[in-house]
Write a protein that holds these residues in place. Structure first.
Motif, short mmCIF file in Angstrom:
data_model
loop_
_atom_site.label_atom_id
_atom_site.label_comp_id
_atom_site.label_asym_id
_atom_site.label_seq_id
_atom_site.Cartn_x
_atom_site.Cartn_y
_atom_site.Cartn_z
N ARG A 92 0.80 -1.37 0.00
CA ARG A 92 0.15 0.49 0.23
C ARG A 92 1.13 1.17 -0.25
NH1 ARG A 92 -3.61 -3.32 3.65
NH2 ARG A 92 -2.66 -2.41 5.54
N ASN A 103 -5.16 5.67 -5.63
CA ASN A 103 -6.52 4.85 -5.50
C ASN A 103 -6.74 3.84 -5.82
OD1 ASN A 103 -6.78 6.96 -3.15
ND2 ASN A 103 -7.64 8.12 -3.85
N THR A 104 -5.99 3.40 -6.78
CA THR A 104 -6.37 2.18 -7.34
C THR A 104 -5.55 1.36 -7.90
OG1 THR A 104 -5.20 3.71 -9.27
CG2 THR A 104 -8.23 4.22 -9.29
N ASP A 156 -11.05 0.22 -7.58
CA ASP A 156 -10.52 1.68 -7.18
C ASP A 156 -11.23 1.76 -5.67
OD1 ASP A 156 -11.46 4.01 -6.16
OD2 ASP A 156 -11.92 5.16 -8.71
N ARG A 169 -10.71 4.20 -3.16
CA ARG A 169 -12.30 5.30 -3.06
C ARG A 169 -13.02 4.82 -2.92
NH1 ARG A 169 -9.80 10.94 -3.58
NH2 ARG A 169 -8.21 10.54 -2.00
N GLU A 170 -13.64 5.07 -4.41
CA GLU A 170 -15.05 4.38 -4.85
C GLU A 170 -15.46 3.22 -4.05
OE1 GLU A 170 -16.83 6.80 -5.84
OE2 GLU A 170 -15.07 8.78 -5.84
N ARG A 171 -14.35 2.21 -4.44
CA ARG A 171 -14.66 0.18 -4.02
C ARG A 171 -15.82 0.26 -5.24
NH1 ARG A 171 -13.95 -1.52 0.79
NH2 ARG A 171 -15.39 -2.82 0.69
#
Length: 225
Positions: free
Chosen positions: A118, A125-126, A135, A137-139
């Motif tokens: 990480r 974020n991907t 993604d 953040r957006e899951r």
């Protein structure tokens, strides 16, 4: 990669150090609060394994000081204290993960490697593997520019696998990471199997160039086709 293990149980400290060194990490140790503070504010570490209960202080105090100095990233709490309040407090203070004793050394190694991966994302974020994109953040999960619907557990499983690409993940380790601290004490892992089965179908239907491979009797690994 340099790791600091802060742990007051001599045998566990020795076992963790030996296990991490076999993975080619440079490992330093501290067995009480004052020794830990001395090392943390003199040297730089890529990952910190932090016990909550320590002589002369506790790990949450250390974490608070690290956060104040903006150095709380890449911290994994390792503790016998299975208090939800402690766990949440540690995560609020910047810890990346929490592992409850007793734990398998293989699971600890996997958690360390996931944290370090990480770090390599450099704030992105991907996660991109072959023709598949997660993604964080957006899951969302996208294959060949098409959004694939995943439930919460499927996304968490795929995220964990992606951070440990080509590495064996035991069923108990996967259960603990995705379902919580006590799930590895379950009578069986059918709940893991069913999520994996559904996730495999979705990967196949989407023509993803990744697949979940079974390692008979042990667990799974995510590989590129």
């Amino acid at each position: 990669m340099k790791i600091l293990v802060i742990e007051d149980e001599p045998q566990l400290l020795s076992n963790v150090k030996e296990s991490l060194e076999k993975e080619k990490f440079l490992v330093e140790t501290a067995s009480d609060y004052h020794e830990a503070i001395d090392k943390l504010f003199i040297y730089e570490y890529d990952c910190i394994l932090l016990d909550i209960m320590l002589p002369n202080g506790n790990g949450l105090q250390i974490l608070s000081q690290l956060k104040a100095e903006e150095k709380s990233e890449n911290v994994i709490i390792i503790s016998a204290k299975d208090s939800l309040d402690d766990k949440l407090k540690g995560l609020e203070l910047g810890a990346d993960d929490y592992l409850t004793k007793p734990f398998h050394l293989a699971e600890l190694n996997a958690r360390v490697k996931a944290v370090l991966r990480r770090q390599k994302l450099n704030g992105k974020n991907t996660l991109q593997i072959a023709n598949a994109t997660l993604d964080l953040r957006e899951r969302t999960f996208i294959v060949n520019n098409q959004k694939i619907s995943l439930n919460r557990k499927e996304f968490d499983i795929l995220n964990y696998f992606s951070l440990n690409l080509n590495r064996l993940i035991t069923k108990s380790a996967l259960a603990e990471h995705v379902w919580g601290d006590h799930s590895d004490n379950a009578d069986n892992f059918d709940f893991v199997y069913y999520q994996i089965k559904n996730l495999r179908k979705k990967l196949q239907s989407a023509n993803a160039d990744i697949e979940i491979e079974s390692v008979y009797g042990i667990g799974y690994k995510l590989i590129k086709k």
